[in-house]
Design an enzyme around this catalytic site. Structure first.
Site, PDB file in Angstrom:
ATOM      1  N   SER A 299       3.031  -2.144   1.335  1.00 16.13           N
ATOM      2  CA  SER A 299       2.278  -1.785   2.534  1.00 16.13           C
ATOM      3  C   SER A 299       0.899  -2.446   2.468  1.00 16.13           C
ATOM      4  O   SER A 299       0.804  -3.667   2.400  1.00 16.13           O
ATOM      5  CB  SER A 299       2.194  -0.266   2.664  1.00 16.13           C
ATOM      6  N   ASP A 381      11.332  -0.904   9.998  1.00  7.92           N
ATOM      7  CA  ASP A 381       9.995  -0.447   9.614  1.00  7.92           C
ATOM      8  C   ASP A 381       9.192  -0.084  10.863  1.00  7.92           C
ATOM      9  O   ASP A 381       9.033  -0.894  11.777  1.00  7.92           O
ATOM     10  CB  ASP A 381       9.269  -1.538   8.822  1.00  7.92           C
ATOM     11  N   HIS A 410       9.695   2.411   6.669  1.00  6.56           N
ATOM     12  CA  HIS A 410       8.582   2.161   5.748  1.00  6.56           C
ATOM     13  C   HIS A 410       8.823   2.929   4.450  1.00  6.56           C
ATOM     14  O   HIS A 410       8.031   3.779   4.033  1.00  6.56           O
ATOM     15  CB  HIS A 410       7.268   2.571   6.408  1.00  6.56           C
TER      16      HIS A 410
END
Length: 429
Positions: A299, A381, A410
């Site tokens: 991330s 995502d 995610h």
């Protein structure tokens, strides 16, 4: 009780921002599951090609029949352009959709109601994904700007302070809380190192978004690696949980936008240079083998992995899960942009902020990555949209390996972390 609540809040923030270890937790299952799948096994199509989305609904593993399904679809993470309804027959339904005319991703949602509750599933089809190009541009003085930043950093001594954490040490690994000098403050982190004498390769572990404590990576260190896991906010990473809760809701709330109208004062300048300073620290360790070093994260940490590799030629390998901060200006061009979605509304959609973003967009660091990389993400995502990630990935000319886990959002499956760690170990040793 308050301490437990603070710990819970830090964990909650980690989940919201898609952070913590890159191997994020898989979402909990519900009694009714809506499964959506494109008709191509790899979920990829050529531009203009039609895609048929199949919809299956199960309760306790059994297909449900004759339920009405509402669906909607459009560019990922933007308002759906089309919608409709279809009825399940033998637990299945199918909807044929026109493909995108331009490279990108189309997301299809299906929704059912059962016993007063709503259940949703979705899938994302990619169109000519290897042809996705960024919307941001490279400033003419981009490299000069960052070279000047590194020169400024080099004038500041590292001054490392290592404090042993006895209760976290093991028979094989020593664990230290570390502080080092950075521009405008310090970098704090947790260092884990094999106890046995010798020279070892190293990994700089960079964090996802949010504010929280860190505990180091004893597991990787026990496999013969030096691991330096850092925070980015210039505060110690071994404080009580309530401190991070207070910072997240107070002084560091919205840090991603802090001073964004000034390229020399934007929050991430200290962060990016702090990653370089962390490499300085690793190179100063007598236990480091002096050459084999990687950077890894997910991330925001995936972004920092690419940034660090693009900034610092001492990095030899990188591993990035679903990188953030990619192609931030996508929203200004009719498509989604990367986390933290800065230009989605008028609050940040200002010319000076847009110009500053170009010096910090991961896309522009990807252009300068020269080392092998391991990358992994999913098409579903909903924090770091795949269009933004491919905008950076497609520019990387160095050897690269992309492992797709199509249905993941995610988060990651455990096998992804295993593959990453094994890849790093193979390269570093």
């Amino acid at each position: 009780m308050m301490k437990l609540l603070s710990v819970f809040f830090c964990i909650l923030l980690a989940g919201i921002f898609g952070v913590f270890d890159p191997a994020g937790a898989q979402p909990a299952q519900t009694q009714v599951m809506v499964v959506v799948s494109p008709d191509q096994a790899d979920w990829e199509y050529n531009t203009g090609e039609e895609v048929t989305f199949s919809i299956e609904v199960f309760e306790f593993g059994n297909p449900l029949d004759q339920l009405s399904v509402s669906y909607r679809y459009g560019l990922e993470m933007l308002e759906p352009a089309q919608q409709g309804t279809v009825k399940l027959k033998d637990g299945e339904a199918a909807v044929k959709v026109k493909g995108l005319k331009e490279p990108g991703f189309l997301r299809f949602y299906a929704e059912v109601e059962k016993d007063g509750k709503t259940y949703t599933g979705y899938a994302t089809a990619g169109f000519s994904v290897d042809q996705i190009k960024p919307t941001t541009t490279l400033p003419g003085d981009f490299q000069e700007f960052w070279e000047n930043g590194k020169k400024e950093l080099a004038k500041i001594p590292v001054k490392p302070v290592l404090t042993l954490i006895p209760d976290r040490c093991t028979d094989d690994v020593d664990v230290y809380h570390v502080s080092i000098q950075n521009i405008q403050g310090k970098v704090y982190g947790v260092l884990t190192m094999p106890k046995a004498e010798g020279k070892y390769p190293a990994i700089l572990k960079v964090p996802g978004a949010g504010i929280r404590p860190y505990f180091g990576d004893v597991a990787l260190a026990s496999r013969g690696l030096i691991v330096f896991e850092i925070g980015i906010h210039g505060v110690p990473v071994n404080l009580p949980a309530n401190v991070y809760t207070d910072l997240a809701m107070g002084a560091l709330r919205g840090y991603q936008q802090s001073n964004m109208d000034n390229r020399d004062e934007y929050y991430y300048r200290r962060v990016y240079l702090g990653c370089v300073r962390s490499v300085d620290f690793i190179y100063g360790l007598p236990q480091f083998d002096g050459k084999n070093i990687a950077v890894a994260g997910g991330s925001q940490g995936g972004a920092l992995s690419i940034v660090t590799a693009g900034l610092d030629s001492r990095i030899k390998y990188l591993a990035a899960f679903y990188p953030a901060l990619c192609d931030l200006t996508g929203y200004l061009h009719g498509r989604t942009g990367g986390w933290p979605h800065l230009f989605k509304n008028d609050f940040t959609n200002k010319p000076d902020k847009i110009e500053v973003s170009k010096y910090y967009d991961v896309v522009n660091f990807a252009r300068f990555v020269k080392v092998p990389g391991f990358y992994s993400w999913g098409f579903n995502d909903n924090v770091c949209p795949p269009t933004s990630m491919y905008s950076a990935y497609n520019l990387i000319s160095a050897p690269k390996e992309l492992k797709l886990y199509l249905n993941t959002g995610h988060w990651t499956y455990p096998v992804q972390s295993e593959l990453r760690d094994n890849w790093l170990l193979e390269k570093l040793k």
